[in-house]
Design an enzyme around this catalytic site. Structure first.
Site, PDB file in Angstrom:
ATOM      1  N   ALA A  27       1.072  -1.480   0.080  1.00 33.49           N
ATOM      2  CA  ALA A  27      -0.398  -0.192   0.148  1.00 33.49           C
ATOM      3  C   ALA A  27       1.419   1.720  -0.127  1.00 33.49           C
ATOM      4  O   ALA A  27       1.341   1.037   0.491  1.00 33.49           O
ATOM      5  CB  ALA A  27      -0.706   0.380   1.018  1.00 33.49           C
ATOM      6  N   ASP A  28       1.310   2.114  -1.169  1.00 30.67           N
ATOM      7  CA  ASP A  28       0.854   3.233  -0.427  1.00 30.67           C
ATOM      8  C   ASP A  28       0.850   4.290   0.268  1.00 30.67           C
ATOM      9  O   ASP A  28      -1.316   3.379   0.525  1.00 30.67           O
ATOM     10  CB  ASP A  28       1.840   3.865  -2.041  1.00 30.67           C
ATOM     11  CG  ASP A  28       0.057   4.225  -3.514  1.00 30.67           C
ATOM     12  OD1 ASP A  28       0.916   5.155  -4.106  1.00 30.67           O
ATOM     13  OD2 ASP A  28      -0.791   3.981  -2.070  1.00 30.67           O
ATOM     14  N   SER A  29       0.929   5.946   0.321  1.00 32.45           N
ATOM     15  CA  SER A  29       0.393   6.567   1.307  1.00 32.45           C
ATOM     16  C   SER A  29      -1.615   6.862   0.597  1.00 32.45           C
ATOM     17  O   SER A  29      -1.945   7.131   1.686  1.00 32.45           O
ATOM     18  CB  SER A  29       1.023   7.866   0.937  1.00 32.45           C
ATOM     19  OG  SER A  29       1.618   7.909   0.029  1.00 32.45           O
TER      20      SER A  29
END
Lengths: 92, 214
Positions: free
Chosen positions: B169-171
């Site tokens: 997951a990225d931001s």
């Protein structure tokens, strides 16, 4: 041109993203709510790979104006909220 | 003269209301227990005096917004404005007949604000309230939301200790996950706290803290 505006920081961008999603929640209309969420997610993902500071700043400004539009429209739509809720809301 | 007109109007409306109530009477036994708590005699014919009394102050105010407001659990002060919907109640769900009938009691007792906790419970069926503070349950719910958001297969290892970044997951994904958790648990996460969430356990702890605070 004017003096270079510092490009928005990572935190600002994330905060803009969150504000847009929050404003999407205010809409009483299911379709507009879903569209706003979808559109912000898609546009932020598309622009994730931007590296040019001026284009990042332009996209950020665009996003901020869209946030203002969304906030205003959420208020206007809630003034005339339909009495019958959409079937997609009721199924929940 | 005006009084006569109001009474006549109320008679018609009351007639519609009793029709609506009898039509949906099978609902009243199971779903509307709180109804009996307040000892509202509105099902019987003696509701007429209550009706007349109720209509006096609010006949002129008709706010279309008050019914959805009632359901969205905002201030119960908007109860008063819903009296003009009586005629339309016969074609509405019994929910609205219930709230309208219970409004009598509110006005006659001069209560506004949060006076019907059980009514609120029934008028908020779509909100998921996690009443038990069992941690595994919260963690499980968080895990399922994370899985759905990141499109992970069912058998992937998502435990309390798994970090969002290690799950891919990225931001932006993290923000979306936090939004999903807010909606699922009916809480509101602050900006600063949202930025400190790094693992599933963090999220579950924050959720429990916010639910407790409510």
């Amino acid at each position: 041109m004017a003096t270079a505006v510092p490009p928005p920081s990572r935190a600002e961008i994330i905060s803009l993203f969150r504000s847009l999603l929050r404003s999407a929640r205010e809409f009483p209309d299911y379709n507009i709510r879903e569209y706003t969420k979808r559109r912000t997610i898609d546009s932020f993902r598309d622009n994730k790979s931007l590296s040019d500071p001026s284009s990042i700043a332009a996209a950020f400004t665009d996003g901020k104006s869209q946030l203002q539009v969304a906030k205003r429209q959420a208020v206007v739509y809630s003034l005339y909220a339909p009495k019958v809720k959409s079937i997609m809301d009721i199924k929940h | 003269m005006r009084l006569l007109l109001m009474v006549a109007g109320e008679l018609i409306n009351w007639h519609f209301q009793t029709q609506a109530l009898t039509k949906h009477s099978q609902f009243f036994d199971t779903n509307y227990k709180p109804f009996s708590l307040y000892n509202i005699p509105s099902h019987s014919s003696c509701s007429l005096p209550l009706v007349v009394f109720y209509s006096f102050p609010v006949f002129n105010s008709s706010s279309q917004i008050s019914f959805p407001l009632l359901f969205s659990q905002s201030s119960m002060a908007s109860i008063a404005g819903s009296s003009t919907f009586m005629a339309s109640l016969s074609c509405h769900k019994p929910n609205q007949a219930l709230t309208r009938a219970s409004n009598f009691n509110a006005v006659s007792l001069a209560i506004n604000g949060k006076s019907f906790p059980s009514l609120k419970l029934h008028s908020a069926p779509s909100r998921l309230r996690v009443s038990c503070a069992a941690k595994p349950e919260t963690v499980d719910k968080v895990c399922s939301i994370v899985r759905k958001q990141l499109a992970l297969p069912e058998d992937s290892a998502v435990t309390g200790e798994s970090k969002f970044s290690s799950l891919g997951a990225d931001s932006l994904d993290t923000v979306e996950i936090v939004m999903g958790l807010e909606e699922e648990f009916g809480i509101s996460v602050e900006e600063e706290s949202a930025q400190t969430i790094a693992t599933v356990q963090d999220a579950a702890d924050l959720i429990e803290k916010l639910i407790e605070k409510k």
